[in-house]
Design an enzyme around this catalytic site. Structure first.
Site, PDB file in Angstrom:
ATOM      1  N   CYS A   1      14.368  20.848  33.383  1.00  0.00           N
ATOM      2  CA  CYS A   1      14.804  18.916  32.945  1.00  0.00           C
ATOM      3  C   CYS A   1      13.997  18.924  31.550  1.00  0.00           C
ATOM      4  CB  CYS A   1      13.911  17.931  34.257  1.00  0.00           C
ATOM      5  SG  CYS A   1      14.803  16.292  33.169  1.00  0.00           S
TER       6      CYS A   1
ATOM      7  N   CYS B   1      12.225  15.235  30.985  1.00  0.00           N
ATOM      8  CA  CYS B   1      11.461  15.585  32.888  1.00  0.00           C
ATOM      9  C   CYS B   1       9.627  16.051  31.743  1.00  0.00           C
ATOM     10  CB  CYS B   1      11.498  15.748  33.278  1.00  0.00           C
ATOM     11  SG  CYS B   1      13.165  15.157  33.721  1.00  0.00           S
ATOM     12  N   ASP B   2       9.736  17.582  31.389  1.00  0.00           N
ATOM     13  CA  ASP B   2       8.875  17.980  31.130  1.00  0.00           C
ATOM     14  C   ASP B   2       8.741  18.535  29.906  1.00  0.00           C
ATOM     15  OD1 ASP B   2       8.986  18.059  33.874  1.00  0.00           O
ATOM     16  OD2 ASP B   2       9.765  19.439  34.367  1.00  0.00           O
TER      17      ASP B   2
END
Length: 321
Positions: free
Chosen positions: A137, A140-141
């Protein structure tokens, strides 16, 4: 004897969507039951640092966040059941579901929040370094790789979108694809090829994710040429596997409307499925955003939709009586 549980609202799944639905359902007096499923807490329980969930200035841990959500849901009256549903009868209300141990759940409304799982390559090194440089992701990261060298593995829309997104943080993004053409939409391909910060490696597949010494995490990718078999090494700080997601909708095949990728169809702007009284929320119905905060939001929607549905049913029944 087989146990039977009856409830006005049954929720399948205990990630952000399911637990948000449980919180709102419990506060509405529906005494919801949450069947936690095969992965209690959802995908966030496999995530370490969470930096984009509103309300927390400092980095928090995914498992901790889900523990707090569950505690809040239980505090307001939701009941957690450690079970996995293996059979669903949606032919009439109340709906009837059966757990793998034979427990029967009878419900007036059903909220499906079973989520989706990222597809992985299946390498041992990938599993070992997940969360230590290997992710599925970018949204997300990606923030953790500001100014660092990253690679995206895949060739569809997801991979191209992740590569483009990562250019917000990294000046050196490599897209790795095992074929010599991409499957992504043409407009996305045009944006990718025109971007100066992205290069593409064709006909390559990841043979191994290479970790550094001690706790260093990912330092390189060993790549295999799919035509010659030759192995080469690409030094990277982050590797993002972007080969799609698999929604947990197997139970509902032939019973609820799906799209071509297996995601449950809902009426736009709501959580209503094609069966009255059945609602879907979170990643099981969201192939675009797939974030904890959007899952929680649609969980709230599902609970409110279910509450209104029950109020309308109760009113109609009282009028008929």
């Amino acid at each position: 004897m087989t146990a039977t549980h009856s409830t006005r609202m049954l929720i399948l799944g205990s990630g952000p969507a399911g637990l948000s639905a449980a919180i709102y359902g419990a506060r509405a007096g529906l005494a919801p039951i949450v069947v936690q499923g095969i992965q209690p807490g959802g995908q966030l329980t496999t995530t370490t640092d969470v930096e984009n969930y509103p309300g927390f200035r400092e980095v928090i841990q995914g498992p901790w966040l889900m523990e707090q959500m569950q505690a809040q849901a239980e505090h307001v009256g939701a009941q957690m059941m450690w079970d996995m549903i293996v059979d669903v009868d949606l032919s009439q209300r109340p709906f009837r579901l059966t757990g793998d141990g034979g427990t029967v759940y009878v419900c007036d409304t059903l909220v499906i929040a079973t989520g989706a799982q990222a597809r992985w390559l299946g390498l041992d090194s990938e599993t070992r370094l997940r969360g230590q440089g290997v992710s599925a992701c970018a949204t997300c990261d990606g923030f953790f790789y500001r100014g660092k060298k990253v690679a995206v593995i895949g060739g569809g829309n997801t991979a191209v979108e992740e590569a483009l997104y990562l250019t917000n943080h990294s000046h050196d993004v490599t897209l790795i694809h095992r074929r010599d053409t991409l499957r992504a939409e043409k407009i996305l391909q045009e944006r990718l090829f025109k971007h100066p910060g992205i290069k593409v490696l064709w006909s390559k597949e990841v043979a191994e994710f290479v970790g550094g010494e001690g706790n260093q995490g990912l330092v390189a990718l060993d790549l295999r040429d799919t035509k010659s078999g030759e192995i080469s090494r690409l030094e990277v700080d982050g590797g993002f596997v972007a080969i799609g997601h698999h929604p947990a909708t197997e139970l509902f095949v032939g019973k609820l409307d799906h799209d071509g990728d297996g995601y449950l169809r809902v009426k736009p702007g709501t959580s209503y499925t094609n069966i009255p009284g059945v609602f879907a929320c979170g990643d099981v119905a969201d192939k675009v955003y797939r974030q904890a905060i959007t899952a929680a939001g649609t969980g709230c929607m599902a609970a409110l939709d279910a509450e209104r549905f029950l109020a309308e049913q109760d009113f109609e029944e009282s009028e008929a009586a």
